[in-house]
Design a protein around this motif. Structure first.
Motif, short mmCIF file in Angstrom:
data_model
loop_
_atom_site.label_atom_id
_atom_site.label_comp_id
_atom_site.label_asym_id
_atom_site.label_seq_id
_atom_site.Cartn_x
_atom_site.Cartn_y
_atom_site.Cartn_z
N ARG A 14 51.94 52.29 57.03
CA ARG A 14 51.99 53.27 56.03
C ARG A 14 50.67 53.61 55.56
NH1 ARG A 14 56.82 50.75 52.31
NH2 ARG A 14 58.55 51.25 53.69
N ARG A 15 50.46 54.72 55.10
CA ARG A 15 49.10 55.15 54.50
C ARG A 15 48.57 54.41 53.21
NH1 ARG A 15 47.97 61.35 55.09
NH2 ARG A 15 48.15 61.26 57.32
N PRO A 16 47.40 54.37 53.16
CA PRO A 16 46.78 53.70 51.88
C PRO A 16 47.10 54.42 50.77
CG PRO A 16 44.83 53.94 53.39
CD PRO A 16 46.35 54.64 53.95
N THR A 17 47.28 53.86 49.65
CA THR A 17 47.49 54.55 48.25
C THR A 17 46.34 54.42 47.35
OG1 THR A 17 48.66 52.56 47.50
CG2 THR A 17 50.16 54.33 48.81
N ALA A 18 46.41 55.37 46.44
CA ALA A 18 45.32 55.34 45.29
C ALA A 18 45.74 54.56 44.15
CB ALA A 18 44.92 56.66 45.08
N ARG A 19 44.99 53.89 43.43
CA ARG A 19 45.38 53.22 42.18
C ARG A 19 44.52 53.07 41.42
NH1 ARG A 19 48.65 47.46 41.71
NH2 ARG A 19 48.69 47.35 39.37
N ARG A 20 44.47 53.22 40.12
CA ARG A 20 43.49 53.07 38.92
C ARG A 20 43.64 51.72 38.22
NH1 ARG A 20 38.49 54.78 37.06
NH2 ARG A 20 38.68 54.62 34.95
N ILE A 21 42.77 51.05 37.96
CA ILE A 21 43.04 49.63 37.18
C ILE A 21 41.97 49.75 36.20
CG2 ILE A 21 42.61 47.12 37.17
CD1 ILE A 21 43.49 47.12 39.89
N ALA A 22 42.32 49.73 34.84
CA ALA A 22 41.32 49.34 33.75
C ALA A 22 40.73 47.92 33.89
CB ALA A 22 42.03 49.86 32.35
N PHE A 23 39.24 47.81 33.46
CA PHE A 23 38.78 46.55 33.32
C PHE A 23 39.63 45.51 32.60
CE2 PHE A 23 34.73 49.13 34.40
CZ PHE A 23 34.38 48.40 35.64
N ALA A 24 40.14 46.10 31.38
CA ALA A 24 40.93 45.25 30.62
C ALA A 24 42.14 44.35 31.05
CB ALA A 24 41.30 45.83 29.26
N ASP A 25 42.62 45.18 32.25
CA ASP A 25 43.72 44.61 33.08
C ASP A 25 43.46 43.47 33.80
OD1 ASP A 25 45.40 46.07 31.49
OD2 ASP A 25 45.39 47.73 32.99
N ILE A 26 42.01 43.31 34.20
CA ILE A 26 41.60 42.30 35.45
C ILE A 26 41.35 40.85 34.67
CG2 ILE A 26 39.81 41.65 36.97
CD1 ILE A 26 39.50 45.01 37.14
N ALA A 27 42.09 39.99 35.30
CA ALA A 27 41.81 38.50 34.86
C ALA A 27 40.46 38.12 35.36
CB ALA A 27 42.99 37.80 35.12
N ARG A 28 40.44 38.31 36.92
CA ARG A 28 39.48 37.99 37.62
C ARG A 28 39.28 38.56 39.01
NH1 ARG A 28 42.87 33.59 38.31
NH2 ARG A 28 43.31 32.86 40.21
N ALA A 29 38.35 38.77 39.47
CA ALA A 29 38.27 39.48 40.70
C ALA A 29 37.04 38.87 41.69
CB ALA A 29 37.68 40.97 40.49
N ARG A 30 37.25 38.75 43.01
CA ARG A 30 36.32 38.53 43.90
C ARG A 30 36.26 39.38 45.06
NH1 ARG A 30 33.77 33.73 44.65
NH2 ARG A 30 35.08 32.65 43.13
N VAL A 31 34.93 39.64 45.62
CA VAL A 31 34.97 40.39 46.83
C VAL A 31 35.38 39.42 48.08
CG1 VAL A 31 33.14 41.24 48.40
CG2 VAL A 31 32.65 41.46 46.20
N GLU A 32 36.07 40.22 48.99
CA GLU A 32 36.65 39.58 50.00
C GLU A 32 35.72 40.04 51.30
OE1 GLU A 32 40.45 38.56 50.69
OE2 GLU A 32 39.45 37.85 48.70
N ILE A 33 35.56 38.76 52.14
CA ILE A 33 34.61 38.90 53.60
C ILE A 33 35.55 39.62 54.45
CG2 ILE A 33 33.61 37.50 54.98
CD1 ILE A 33 33.01 35.53 53.18
N GLU A 34 34.53 40.58 54.86
CA GLU A 34 35.30 41.62 55.96
C GLU A 34 34.33 41.39 57.20
OE1 GLU A 34 37.00 45.48 54.68
OE2 GLU A 34 35.69 45.12 53.24
N PHE A 35 34.84 41.22 58.44
CA PHE A 35 34.27 41.21 59.53
C PHE A 35 33.91 42.58 60.08
CE2 PHE A 35 35.72 36.76 59.28
CZ PHE A 35 34.49 36.15 59.31
N ASN A 36 34.85 43.35 59.79
CA ASN A 36 34.78 44.93 60.49
C ASN A 36 35.03 45.80 59.22
OD1 ASN A 36 34.57 44.14 63.28
ND2 ASN A 36 36.66 43.74 63.14
N ARG A 37 33.92 46.11 58.33
CA ARG A 37 33.92 46.70 57.31
C ARG A 37 34.17 48.16 57.47
NH1 ARG A 37 29.33 45.24 53.09
NH2 ARG A 37 29.78 47.71 52.53
#
Length: 166
Positions: A134-157
């Motif tokens: 399936r195609r990627p979808t767009a999404r909006r997230i407010a900072f207030a909704d984020i408990a924690r986040a971390r960059v994922e390592i990608e080998f083929n960015r």
């Protein structure tokens, strides 16, 4: 009002870090057996190079030797960058991660892996990868909704592939 050792160290070291063109992200003091370890984490919009960390380490070591900020006990000094899979906790971290894949843990309990497209004062615009063709979808997230986040390592960015094709 007393200040903790970390706060005193931050006041002492932040001018050195700023003079080196970097930002002081974190100061951590831990015990490793009989020795203590002082970990100084720095970053910048361009990243913190190995040479910049080594140069700053020498300056920090000299400054600490001039003061009694670490006391008389032995310690090991480590000056480093946050790493490829850094946690995202400040607005500037999200700005630096535009184009990167990140894993979000939302306050409502949802986990989400998505690419950061844009960042503004209120939140993030994301591209959520499609599942099973399936195609990627767009999404909006407010900072207030984020408990924690971390960059994922990608080998083929994704952005790296576009640059190679151009």
């Amino acid at each position: 009002m007393s200040t903790t050792q970390s706060e005193r160290l931050r006041e002492l070291l932040e001018p050195l870090v700023t003079a080196a063109g970097l930002e002081l992200e974190e100061i951590e003091i831990s015990r490793a057996g009989r020795r203590r370890q002082l970990r100084v984490v720095v970053d910048s919009d361009e990243g913190a190079t190995l040479d910049a960390c080594a140069e700053l380490s020498r300056a920090v070591s000299e400054r600490l030797d001039e003061t009694d900020a670490m006391g008389e006990d032995e310690y090991v000094l480590e000056v480093s960058s946050p790493g490829a899979d850094r946690p995202l906790s400040e607005h500037r971290h999200y700005l630096r991660a535009v184009g990167r894949l990140a894993k979000f843990h939302l306050h409502e309990g949802e986990e989400l892996v998505a690419r950061i497209l844009t960042v503004d004062e209120e939140g993030l615009d994301l591209e959520v990868p499609g599942v099973k063709g399936r195609r990627p979808t767009a999404r909006r997230i407010a900072f207030a909704d984020i408990a924690r986040a971390r960059v994922e390592i990608e080998f083929n960015r994704k952005d790296t592939k576009k640059e190679e094709e151009a």
